[in-house]
Design a protein around this motif. Structure first.
Motif, short mmCIF file in Angstrom:
data_model
loop_
_atom_site.label_atom_id
_atom_site.label_comp_id
_atom_site.label_asym_id
_atom_site.label_seq_id
_atom_site.Cartn_x
_atom_site.Cartn_y
_atom_site.Cartn_z
N GLU A 115 16.07 -12.12 11.52
CA GLU A 115 15.00 -12.28 10.53
C GLU A 115 14.67 -10.97 9.83
OE1 GLU A 115 11.56 -13.89 12.35
OE2 GLU A 115 12.58 -15.66 13.19
N GLY A 116 14.89 -9.86 10.50
CA GLY A 116 14.49 -8.57 9.97
C GLY A 116 13.01 -8.32 10.22
N ILE A 117 12.62 -7.07 10.09
CA ILE A 117 11.23 -6.67 10.32
C ILE A 117 10.52 -6.61 8.98
CG2 ILE A 117 9.70 -4.89 11.25
CD1 ILE A 117 12.03 -4.07 13.08
N GLY A 118 9.51 -7.41 8.81
CA GLY A 118 8.82 -7.48 7.53
C GLY A 118 8.01 -6.22 7.22
N PHE A 119 8.01 -5.84 5.96
CA PHE A 119 7.19 -4.70 5.52
C PHE A 119 6.48 -5.06 4.22
CE2 PHE A 119 11.31 -3.97 3.46
CZ PHE A 119 10.94 -3.75 2.15
N HIS A 120 5.37 -4.37 3.98
CA HIS A 120 4.62 -4.51 2.74
C HIS A 120 4.26 -3.12 2.24
CE1 HIS A 120 3.92 -8.46 4.67
NE2 HIS A 120 3.90 -8.91 3.42
N LEU A 121 4.64 -2.84 1.02
CA LEU A 121 4.32 -1.58 0.38
C LEU A 121 3.21 -1.85 -0.63
CD1 LEU A 121 5.10 1.40 0.13
CD2 LEU A 121 6.86 0.73 -1.52
N ARG A 122 2.02 -1.29 -0.38
CA ARG A 122 0.83 -1.66 -1.14
C ARG A 122 0.37 -0.54 -2.07
NH1 ARG A 122 -1.26 -6.23 1.42
NH2 ARG A 122 -0.33 -6.59 3.49
N PHE A 123 -0.10 -0.95 -3.24
CA PHE A 123 -0.68 -0.05 -4.23
C PHE A 123 -2.01 -0.67 -4.67
CE2 PHE A 123 3.88 0.19 -4.31
CZ PHE A 123 4.17 1.54 -4.33
N HIS A 124 -3.10 -0.24 -4.04
CA HIS A 124 -4.42 -0.79 -4.36
C HIS A 124 -4.90 -0.20 -5.68
CE1 HIS A 124 -5.02 -2.75 -0.44
NE2 HIS A 124 -4.37 -1.71 0.06
N LEU A 125 -5.45 -1.04 -6.54
CA LEU A 125 -5.88 -0.63 -7.86
C LEU A 125 -7.40 -0.51 -7.92
CD1 LEU A 125 -3.59 -3.04 -9.92
CD2 LEU A 125 -3.11 -0.68 -9.23
N HIS A 126 -7.86 0.42 -8.73
CA HIS A 126 -9.31 0.55 -8.94
C HIS A 126 -9.82 -0.69 -9.66
CE1 HIS A 126 -13.09 2.13 -10.65
NE2 HIS A 126 -13.10 2.90 -9.58
N PRO A 127 -11.06 -1.13 -9.38
CA PRO A 127 -11.58 -2.35 -10.00
C PRO A 127 -11.58 -2.33 -11.53
CG PRO A 127 -12.97 -1.71 -8.17
CD PRO A 127 -11.99 -0.60 -8.38
N CYS B 86 -8.74 1.44 -0.26
CA CYS B 86 -9.89 0.53 -0.27
C CYS B 86 -11.19 1.28 0.03
CB CYS B 86 -9.69 -0.59 0.74
SG CYS B 86 -8.40 -1.76 0.26
N GLY B 87 -11.12 2.31 0.89
CA GLY B 87 -12.31 3.09 1.22
C GLY B 87 -12.94 2.66 2.53
N SER B 88 -14.09 3.25 2.82
CA SER B 88 -14.78 2.97 4.07
C SER B 88 -15.65 1.73 3.93
CB SER B 88 -15.65 4.16 4.48
OG SER B 88 -16.47 3.83 5.58
N GLY B 89 -15.51 0.79 4.87
CA GLY B 89 -16.33 -0.41 4.86
C GLY B 89 -17.50 -0.33 5.82
N GLY C 110 -14.62 8.86 3.91
CA GLY C 110 -15.35 9.55 2.85
C GLY C 110 -15.24 8.84 1.51
N GLY C 111 -16.27 9.03 0.67
CA GLY C 111 -16.26 8.53 -0.69
C GLY C 111 -16.02 9.66 -1.68
N ARG C 112 -16.29 9.39 -2.95
CA ARG C 112 -16.03 10.39 -3.98
C ARG C 112 -17.08 11.49 -4.01
NH1 ARG C 112 -14.88 9.44 -8.91
NH2 ARG C 112 -16.32 10.89 -9.89
N GLY C 113 -18.21 11.32 -3.30
CA GLY C 113 -19.26 12.32 -3.27
C GLY C 113 -20.37 12.01 -4.26
N GLU D 260 -17.23 0.89 -1.44
CA GLU D 260 -17.88 2.15 -1.80
C GLU D 260 -19.37 2.08 -1.48
OE1 GLU D 260 -17.89 2.99 -6.00
OE2 GLU D 260 -17.81 0.86 -6.52
N LYS D 261 -19.90 3.25 -1.14
CA LYS D 261 -21.33 3.36 -0.84
C LYS D 261 -22.15 3.10 -2.10
CE LYS D 261 -20.35 6.97 2.57
NZ LYS D 261 -20.53 8.40 2.91
#
Length: 576
Positions: free
Chosen positions: A472-484, A355-358, A280-283, A526-527
């Motif tokens: 080696e340990g198990i790799g992780f990524h903690l992501r914070f996507h920013l608005h353009p 990121c939204g729907s592609g 879904g998008g913002r409407g 985004e649509k």
């Protein structure tokens, strides 16, 4: 929406064409008994673009000035559906000058000439319902100045589509497609002469679907907030049409509206847009406000989750968290692996997003948008927290988190969300737990993400992981996507990231622990756009070496941040 196999799809197409042909044998209506007020909201800007020959549907732009809309070869099925659904009629009606009306009439009569007999595209129950609603909503706009022959063709086509709907709505998938078909059938039955006998059965079916497919939280199986808005809008239109024509509104329909309205308010960010989860998008701009006002239902959802989402709201800041498993079964076709992902909006400005729907950009972007790395949450070893099965159009979510304990409570200085999921337990023995605390003034969000092996079985599974065995340990990524529109820069020394908003606000992101912080490219899907928008993401990267790995971070508004008058005047709308 579940995609049928080819054999089923071909049989359905043949049956639709047969019933479309047979519907032409019925005596057509010659006028309106009752005409509902136009309620659909169009865009003046999109209407002007259409007049200039810029056809932007389903992510594809076709520039064809002075070209009949039906002469454009659709790039894909989604584009074709938007053509034949007549949603663009809302945009032309928003302009509503004589030239625009002539263009709308030209395209309408051309559709009747080419497709009105039941041949060609557009003859599916959901598209027919969508088309009928637009034709009736904008009847005065379309029929003004029309010749009698054109008016007769209009009513003849509406009658044919109504009879087609009466025999084919049952074949629609439950959810939005069937709600569109039934609402269109109710509209036509209430409005057209000689079609009233279709109303009672359609109203009963709509009430039954409200009871079966709108749950106690006011949610739908797909958990798509924008789709919920579309369903809600259709239900309010149907209820209003019944009231205006003196028909009773079924209790199941009333109760569905009463359940959905608080849920939509909970899923609405401080800027008035919906949270972007599960396709879904913002409407559409203005649709949420209008639908909520028309419902007459006030208030947000009570304590607990709304359609599986948790909300923290204080000051001018809203945080919405996906606090449940992704949809399963047929409802999972567009589901995203986004459990524990969140979005944050400050006033009128989105800050942290998904990121939204592609889907409108093709199959590869659709798959990418569904994966966990496209959401603002933790991703372990590059894998999503829910597994995709099948390929292409048969793709479904087949393995999702099962145990997702959630608690929303009051912290000493704000509101607290606590949750976890076991999406990585089967593969690595690790549970992802997340805590979010929003201060009472909305100026700070503190977060903690924990990877932990909770019991002996989980510890043994963790110990057997090849990367753990290899130290080696198990790799992780903690992501914070920013608005353009967020301007992000890494501060001197790399200890924090400054986030400057268009409003003049400045937010600072910091973290604690052994994770490495980087600012990396991202995309915003985004649509209504021709291509994905470039943006950035904050990424905390590290490796889980022990049974418990903790990452703390914070996002706080800088003191004495200037706020623009425009943003102050456009705070969260009061729709009560």
């Amino acid at each position: 929406m579940f995609k049928p196999d080819r054999t089923t799809a071909r049989l359905t197409l043949w049956m639709n064409r047969f019933h479309a042909w047979r519907s032409g044998l019925v005596r057509p209506a010659t006028g309106f008994v009752s005409q509902p007020e136009p309620r659909t909201i169009g865009s003046f800007a999109r209407g002007r673009q259409l007049m200039a020959g810029n056809f932007l549907f389903a992510g594809h732009l076709v520039e064809a000035p002075k070209t009949l809309i039906w002469d454009i070869a659709p790039p894909d099925n989604s584009y074709e559906a938007e053509q034949h659904g007549f949603g663009w009629l809302d945009d032309l009606a928003a302009v509503a000058d004589p030239n625009t009306r002539e263009r709308a009439q030209e395209w309408l009569w051309a559709w009747i000439d080419r497709f009105g007999s039941g041949k060609g595209a557009g003859w599916t129950p959901d598209l027919t319902g969508r088309r009928i609603i637009r034709w009736i909503h904008h009847a005065l706009f379309l029929l003004r100045g029309a010749e009698k022959e054109q008016s007769d063709a209009y009513f003849r086509s509406l009658s044919r589509q109504t009879v087609f709907l009466s025999s084919r709505w049952q074949t629609c998938s439950p959810g939005l497609p069937r709600f569109e078909a039934l609402t269109g059938l109710i509209y036509a039955g209430l409005s057209l002469e000689g079609m009233s006998h279709h109303v009672a059965a359609a109203v009963r079916a709509l009430a039954r679907d409200c009871r079966q497919h709108v749950d106690d939280q006011g949610g739908i199986p797909t958990r798509n907030p924008e789709e919920l808005l579309e369903v809600f809008t259709l239900l309010t239109w149907g209820a209003a049409a019944l009231i205006e024509t003196g028909h009773p509104v079924p209790m199941d329909l009333q109760r569905a509206i009463q359940r959905i309205a608080p849920t939509l308010r909970t899923l609405r960010h401080a800027d008035g847009g919906l949270a972007r989860f599960h396709g879904g998008g913002r409407g559409i701009e203005g649709r949420l406000d209008t639908a909520l006002a028309a419902s007459g239902v006030k208030g947000r959802a009570t304590d607990g989750l709304a359609m599986g989402y948790a909300r923290l709201s204080a000051g001018r800041t809203s945080v919405i968290v996906d606090a449940s498993a992704p949809p399963s079964g047929k409802a999972s076709y567009n589901a995203h692996a986004s459990t524990l992902a969140f979005e944050l909006t400050s006033g009128r400005r989105p800050v942290i997003v998904n990121c939204g729907s592609g889907a409108v950009f093709g199959e590869k972007w659709r798959r990418a948008g569904r994966a966990t790395p496209s959401h603002s949450t933790l991703c372990l070893d590059g894998y999503s927290s829910a597994r995709l099965g099948g390929r292409g159009k048969t793709e479904l979510l087949v393995e999702t988190p099962r145990n997702i304990p959630i608690q929303v409570s009051q912290a000493p200085d704000g509101l607290r969300f606590e949750g976890g999921h076991d999406g990585y337990v089967k593969s690595y023995g690790l549970t992802h737990a997340r805590t979010l605390e929003l201060t009472f003034d909305g100026r700070g969000l503190a977060g903690e993400d924990l990877l932990v092996a909770l019991d002996d079985t989980a510890k043994r599974r963790f110990d057997k992981s090849p990367k753990v065995v290899a130290l080696e340990g198990i790799g992780f990524h903690l992501r914070f996507h920013l608005h353009p529109e967020v301007d992000a820069t890494v501060d001197m020394g790399g200890a924090s990231v400054s986030l400057a908003l268009k409003s003049g606000e400045l937010w600072l992101f910091r973290h604690e622990g052994n994770a490495e912080m980087t600012l990396e490219p991202s995309v915003f899907l985004e649509k209504g756009r021709l291509r994905p928008r470039a943006t950035k993401q904050i990424v905390l990267s590290g490796r889980a070496m022990d049974y418990a790995t903790r990452i703390r971070w914070s996002l706080a508004k800088a003191q004495d941040t200037p706020i623009s008058i425009r943003d102050l005047n456009r705070d969260e709308p009061d729709l009560s």
